[in-house]
Design an enzyme around this catalytic site. Structure first.
Site, PDB file in Angstrom:
ATOM      1  N   HIS A  23      -2.098  -5.370   1.385  1.00 47.16           N
ATOM      2  CA  HIS A  23      -3.367  -6.064   1.148  1.00 47.16           C
ATOM      3  C   HIS A  23      -3.040  -7.481   0.726  1.00 47.16           C
ATOM      4  CE1 HIS A  23      -7.198  -7.278  -0.643  1.00 47.16           C
ATOM      5  NE2 HIS A  23      -6.458  -7.778  -1.605  1.00 47.16           N
ATOM      6  N   ASN A  56      -2.010   0.355   6.668  1.00 50.82           N
ATOM      7  CA  ASN A  56      -1.580  -0.946   7.218  1.00 50.82           C
ATOM      8  C   ASN A  56      -0.733  -1.762   6.253  1.00 50.82           C
ATOM      9  OD1 ASN A  56      -3.641  -1.749   5.558  1.00 50.82           O
ATOM     10  ND2 ASN A  56      -4.787  -2.881   7.110  1.00 50.82           N
ATOM     11  N   ARG A  87      -1.527 -14.243   4.115  1.00 49.93           N
ATOM     12  CA  ARG A  87      -2.288 -13.623   5.216  1.00 49.93           C
ATOM     13  C   ARG A  87      -1.519 -13.775   6.534  1.00 49.93           C
ATOM     14  NH1 ARG A  87      -6.718 -10.332   4.036  1.00 49.93           N
ATOM     15  NH2 ARG A  87      -7.434 -10.803   6.124  1.00 49.93           N
ATOM     16  N   TYR A 135     -12.235  -2.496  -4.097  1.00 47.72           N
ATOM     17  CA  TYR A 135     -12.781  -2.686  -2.754  1.00 47.72           C
ATOM     18  C   TYR A 135     -14.312  -2.602  -2.745  1.00 47.72           C
ATOM     19  CZ  TYR A 135      -8.301  -2.701  -0.212  1.00 47.72           C
ATOM     20  OH  TYR A 135      -7.072  -3.039   0.309  1.00 47.72           O
ATOM     21  N   LYS A 190       0.826  -1.215   0.000  1.00 51.26           N
ATOM     22  CA  LYS A 190       0.000   0.000   0.000  1.00 51.26           C
ATOM     23  C   LYS A 190       0.865   1.272   0.000  1.00 51.26           C
ATOM     24  CE  LYS A 190      -4.002  -2.246   2.197  1.00 51.26           C
ATOM     25  NZ  LYS A 190      -5.058  -2.147   3.250  1.00 51.26           N
ATOM     26  N   GLU A 226      -9.321 -11.012  -7.883  1.00 51.87           N
ATOM     27  CA  GLU A 226      -8.421  -9.869  -7.690  1.00 51.87           C
ATOM     28  C   GLU A 226      -7.221  -9.918  -8.645  1.00 51.87           C
ATOM     29  OE1 GLU A 226      -7.502  -9.689  -3.512  1.00 51.87           O
ATOM     30  OE2 GLU A 226      -9.560  -9.145  -2.990  1.00 51.87           O
TER      31      GLU A 226
HETATM   32  P1  RTP Z   1      -6.996  -5.961   3.059  1.00 51.49           P
HETATM   33  O1  RTP Z   1      -8.296  -6.311   2.375  1.00 51.49           O
HETATM   34  O2  RTP Z   1      -6.524  -4.569   2.735  1.00 51.49           O
HETATM   35  O3  RTP Z   1      -5.948  -7.009   2.830  1.00 51.49           O
HETATM   36  O4  RTP Z   1      -7.222  -5.968   4.640  1.00 51.49           O
HETATM   37  P2  RTP Z   1      -7.984  -7.021   5.517  1.00 51.49           P
HETATM   38  O5  RTP Z   1      -8.513  -8.148   4.656  1.00 51.49           O
HETATM   39  O6  RTP Z   1      -7.094  -7.384   6.654  1.00 51.49           O
HETATM   40  O7  RTP Z   1      -9.190  -6.153   6.052  1.00 51.49           O
HETATM   41  P3  RTP Z   1     -10.629  -5.879   5.390  1.00 51.49           P
HETATM   42  O8  RTP Z   1     -11.658  -6.217   6.408  1.00 51.49           O
HETATM   43  O9  RTP Z   1     -10.736  -6.522   4.045  1.00 51.49           O
HETATM   44  O10 RTP Z   1     -10.626  -4.295   5.233  1.00 51.49           O
HETATM   45  C1  RTP Z   1      -9.980  -3.673   4.138  1.00 51.49           C
HETATM   46  C2  RTP Z   1      -9.181  -2.497   4.646  1.00 51.49           C
HETATM   47  O11 RTP Z   1     -10.077  -1.518   5.152  1.00 51.49           O
HETATM   48  C3  RTP Z   1      -9.500  -0.879   6.288  1.00 51.49           C
HETATM   49  N1  RTP Z   1     -10.358  -1.080   7.439  1.00 51.49           N
HETATM   50  N2  RTP Z   1     -10.651  -0.120   8.280  1.00 51.49           N
HETATM   51  N3  RTP Z   1     -11.704   1.368  10.452  1.00 51.49           N
HETATM   52  C4  RTP Z   1     -11.985   0.090  10.328  1.00 51.49           C
HETATM   53  O12 RTP Z   1     -12.700  -0.494  11.133  1.00 51.49           O
HETATM   54  C5  RTP Z   1     -11.434  -0.645   9.205  1.00 51.49           C
HETATM   55  N4  RTP Z   1     -11.645  -1.915   8.958  1.00 51.49           N
HETATM   56  C6  RTP Z   1     -10.961  -2.178   7.837  1.00 51.49           C
HETATM   57  C7  RTP Z   1      -8.144  -1.511   6.531  1.00 51.49           C
HETATM   58  O13 RTP Z   1      -7.158  -0.669   5.966  1.00 51.49           O
HETATM   59  C8  RTP Z   1      -8.238  -2.822   5.803  1.00 51.49           C
HETATM   60  O14 RTP Z   1      -6.961  -3.253   5.370  1.00 51.49           O
HETATM   61 MG    MG Z   2      -9.626  -7.796   2.922  1.00 52.41          MG
END
Ligand code: RTP
Ligand code: MG
Length: 141
Positions: free
Chosen positions: A117, A114, A87, A51, A11, A128
């Site tokens: 992704h 963070n 992951r 997204y 990112k 994706e």
């Molecule tokens: P990613 O898709 O980016 O790999 O991250 P992830 O699976 O660990 O998390 P996901 O639930 O898919 O959420 C995508 C991105 O959105 C942001 N996020 N913010 N403020 C919040 O509660 C919140 N929750 C998620 C994070 O940057 C996350 O990577």
């Molecule tokens: Mg995700």
């Protein structure tokens, strides 16, 4: 375990910190091979489309704004159990919860910034990968 492909994005925060190589090194040490890669400054439409599953979530706008704040490094990783392996290397979404030694524990600053992704399932990985790479640009290694 099956040979899999997963989509990884370094990112804007991690690209700006100049830790692309350090993150690639973690992939390689874990047995993941880079099967495709490109740097790209995403347009708003590209980030929103990528997204789209999160469109109704309260953090959607912040997520899109962050993802278009600078160039990202996008790669396809290939290896045994690549989706879960990536992951595990990434660590929890919120770096405060990420296990020591994970990419997010070491390089992420916040739940928004963070660092990485990674696809969360084999099914989403295929979607994706195809979002960013034509099949002819993904190499079997
Ligand atoms: P990613 O898709 O980016 O790999 O991250 P992830 O699976 O660990 O998390 P996901 O639930 O898919 O959420 C995508 C991105 O959105 C942001 N996020 N913010 N403020 C919040 O509660 C919140 N929750 C998620 C994070 O940057 C996350 O990577
Ligand atoms: Mg995700």
């Amino acid at each position: 375990m099956a040979l899999e492909r997963t989509l990884s994005i370094i990112k804007p925060d991690a690209v700006a910190k100049n830790v692309v190589g350090e993150i690639y090194s973690r992939f390689e040490k874990a047995g993941l091979k880079v099967a495709a890669a490109r740097m790209k400054h995403l347009s708003r439409a590209e980030a929103e489309g990528f997204y789209a599953v999160h469109r109704e979530r309260p953090f959607f706008n912040a997520l899109v704004e962050f993802m278009i704040s600078g160039p990202v490094m996008i790669q396809v990783l290939q290896g045994e159990g690549a989706v879960l392996k990536n992951r595990e290397l990434m660590g929890a979404t919120n770096p405060k919860d990420a296990a020591a030694g994970t990419i997010r524990a070491d390089f992420a600053d916040s739940i928004d910034a963070n660092a990485v992704h990674g696809s969360d399932s084999l099914e989403n990985a295929a979607i994706e990968v195809a979002y960013f790479f034509p099949a002819t640009d993904v190499y079997t290694r």
